[in-house]
Write a protein that holds these residues in place. Structure first.
Motif, PDB file in Angstrom:
ATOM      1  N   PRO A  91       0.820  -1.214   0.000  1.00  0.00           N
ATOM      2  CA  PRO A  91       0.000   0.000   0.000  1.00  0.00           C
ATOM      3  C   PRO A  91       0.856   1.268   0.000  1.00  0.00           C
ATOM      4  N   ALA A  92       0.423   2.244  -0.743  1.00  0.00           N
ATOM      5  CA  ALA A  92       1.218   3.461  -0.932  1.00  0.00           C
ATOM      6  C   ALA A  92       1.433   4.230   0.359  1.00  0.00           C
ATOM      7  N   GLY A  93       0.505   4.167   1.296  1.00  0.00           N
ATOM      8  CA  GLY A  93       0.606   4.976   2.494  1.00  0.00           C
ATOM      9  C   GLY A  93       1.503   4.432   3.587  1.00  0.00           C
ATOM     10  N   LEU A  94       2.008   3.211   3.420  1.00  0.00           N
ATOM     11  CA  LEU A  94       2.838   2.622   4.466  1.00  0.00           C
ATOM     12  C   LEU A  94       4.220   3.264   4.508  1.00  0.00           C
ATOM     13  N   THR A  95       4.775   3.388   5.720  1.00  0.00           N
ATOM     14  CA  THR A  95       6.110   3.948   5.878  1.00  0.00           C
ATOM     15  C   THR A  95       6.887   3.122   6.887  1.00  0.00           C
ATOM     16  N   GLY A  96       8.192   3.359   6.945  1.00  0.00           N
ATOM     17  CA  GLY A  96       9.040   2.756   7.962  1.00  0.00           C
ATOM     18  C   GLY A  96       8.996   1.252   7.997  1.00  0.00           C
ATOM     19  N   ALA A  97       8.978   0.695   9.206  1.00  0.00           N
ATOM     20  CA  ALA A  97       9.009  -0.752   9.390  1.00  0.00           C
ATOM     21  C   ALA A  97       7.766  -1.423   8.828  1.00  0.00           C
ATOM     22  N   ASP A  98       6.617  -0.724   8.836  1.00  0.00           N
ATOM     23  CA  ASP A  98       5.392  -1.294   8.276  1.00  0.00           C
ATOM     24  C   ASP A  98       5.553  -1.554   6.780  1.00  0.00           C
ATOM     25  N   ARG A  99       6.203  -0.624   6.110  1.00  0.00           N
ATOM     26  CA  ARG A  99       6.427  -0.794   4.672  1.00  0.00           C
ATOM     27  C   ARG A  99       7.408  -1.934   4.415  1.00  0.00           C
ATOM     28  N   GLU A 100       8.435  -2.036   5.248  1.00  0.00           N
ATOM     29  CA  GLU A 100       9.419  -3.106   5.076  1.00  0.00           C
ATOM     30  C   GLU A 100       8.779  -4.470   5.326  1.00  0.00           C
ATOM     31  N   VAL A 198       8.273 -13.305  10.359  1.00  0.00           N
ATOM     32  CA  VAL A 198       7.928 -11.917  10.048  1.00  0.00           C
ATOM     33  C   VAL A 198       8.115 -11.045  11.289  1.00  0.00           C
ATOM     34  N   ASP A 199       7.669 -11.559  12.441  1.00  0.00           N
ATOM     35  CA  ASP A 199       7.794 -10.790  13.686  1.00  0.00           C
ATOM     36  C   ASP A 199       9.257 -10.489  14.004  1.00  0.00           C
ATOM     37  N   ALA A 200      10.121 -11.489  13.853  1.00  0.00           N
ATOM     38  CA  ALA A 200      11.540 -11.293  14.143  1.00  0.00           C
ATOM     39  C   ALA A 200      12.154 -10.276  13.184  1.00  0.00           C
ATOM     40  N   TYR A 201      11.776 -10.351  11.913  1.00  0.00           N
ATOM     41  CA  TYR A 201      12.294  -9.425  10.908  1.00  0.00           C
ATOM     42  C   TYR A 201      11.862  -7.994  11.225  1.00  0.00           C
ATOM     43  N   VAL A 202      10.591  -7.839  11.595  1.00  0.00           N
ATOM     44  CA  VAL A 202      10.068  -6.503  11.912  1.00  0.00           C
ATOM     45  C   VAL A 202      10.776  -5.926  13.136  1.00  0.00           C
ATOM     46  N   LYS A 203      11.002  -6.747  14.158  1.00  0.00           N
ATOM     47  CA  LYS A 203      11.719  -6.269  15.337  1.00  0.00           C
ATOM     48  C   LYS A 203      13.129  -5.817  14.964  1.00  0.00           C
ATOM     49  N   LEU A 204      13.761  -6.567  14.086  1.00  0.00           N
ATOM     50  CA  LEU A 204      15.135  -6.236  13.687  1.00  0.00           C
ATOM     51  C   LEU A 204      15.196  -4.886  12.998  1.00  0.00           C
TER      52      LEU A 204
END
Length: 212
Positions: A91-100, A198-204
Motif C-alpha cells: 500500500p502506498a501509504g505505508l512507511t518505515g518498518a510497516d512498509r518493510e 515476520v515478527d523477528a524481521y520486523v523487530k530487527l
C-alpha cells in the motif's frame, strides 16, 4: 408483443502484429522460466522451451540469438516481474518498518506464485553471470531509492550513504536466507512464511534501522 433481440457475442479484437510478437516473446520467456525452474539451466534445451511455448524452433531464433541469449534475459525479466509485484502489493501509504514488513510479505508471495524463481536466481551466478549481476544491480538501486526516501522523510537516522549501502545488502541477504530456511522446500515448492519469522524481521528493522 415486444420482439426480443438476440444478443450476439462481441467480436474479439484482433491483436496487432506488434502485440502478437510481444505475446510470442513472453510465451517463450515464461516457458524458459518453467523449464529452467524444473530442469536447471544445464538441461534447458531450446527444443524443451519451444515445445512448452507451442512455437517452432525457428520462431525461437526470431526472438533470441541463442540459448544463452534467453538465459541472459530470463533473470532480469523475472526480477522486474518480482519488483512490479512487490510495488503493486505494498500500500502506498505505508512507511518505515510497516512498509518493510509489507515488502517482505510481498516477496514471499511472489515466491509462492513463481517457485521457479528460486532456482533461476541461484543457478544464474554460474550459467548467466551477466544476468545475475544485472539483477542485483537493479535490486540494489531500487532499495537505495527506497531507503533514501525514508531518510528524507525522517524515518531513518544515523546512517551515512556507505552504511546504507551495507544495510541494503543485509536486507537482501536476510530475504534470501529466510526463503532458504523457512519457505523453499528443496523440491521446487514454497509455502507461507511463518508469522514468527515476520515478527523477528520486523523487530530487527524497527530496533536496528527505523528506531530512534
Amino acid at each position: 408483443m415486444t420482439e426480443l433481440s438476440v444478443l450476439r457475442p462481441a467480436k474479439q479484437r484482433r491483436m496487432t502484429r506488434e502485440e502478437k510478437a510481444r505475446d510470442t516473446y513472453m510465451r517463450i520467456l515464461e516457458a524458459a522460466a518453467q523449464v529452467v525452474g524444473e530442469d536447471g539451466y544445464a538441461d534447458a534445451s531450446v527444443s524443451k522451451i519451444t515445445r512448452l511455448a507451442g512455437v517452432a524452433q525457428g520462431t525461437f531464433y526470431n526472438y533470441f540469438e541463442s540459448r544463452q541469449h534467453i538465459f541472459d534475459k530470463l533473470l532480469p525479466h523475472m526480477g522486474q516481474q518480482m519488483l512490479d509485484h512487490i510495488r503493486t502489493a505494498v500500500p502506498a501509504g505505508l512507511t518505515g518498518a510497516d512498509r518493510e514488513e509489507a515488502r517482505l510479505r510481498a516477496f514471499f508471495d511472489y515466491l509462492n506464485r513463481h517457485p521457479a524463481f528460486y532456482r533461476i536466481l541461484y543457478e544464474a551466478e554460474i550459467f548467466a553471470p551477466k544476468a545475475h549481476d544485472e539483477h542485483f544491480r537493479v535490486l540494489v538501486e531500487g532499495y537505495r531509492g527506497a531507503l533514501n526516501r525514508a531518510v528524507e522523510r525522517g524515518e531513518i537516522r544515523g546512517y551515512d550513504e556507505q552504511e546504507l549501502e551495507a544495510v541494503i545488502y543485509m536486507l537482501l541477504s536476510a530475504r534470501a536466507y529466510l526463503a532458504m530456511r523457512y519457505v523453499h522446500d528443496g523440491r521446487g515448492g514454497t509455502g507461507p512464511i511463518p508469522e514468527h519469522v515476520v515478527d523477528a524481521y520486523v523487530k530487527l528493522v524497527t530496533r536496528g534501522l527505523f528506531g530512534s
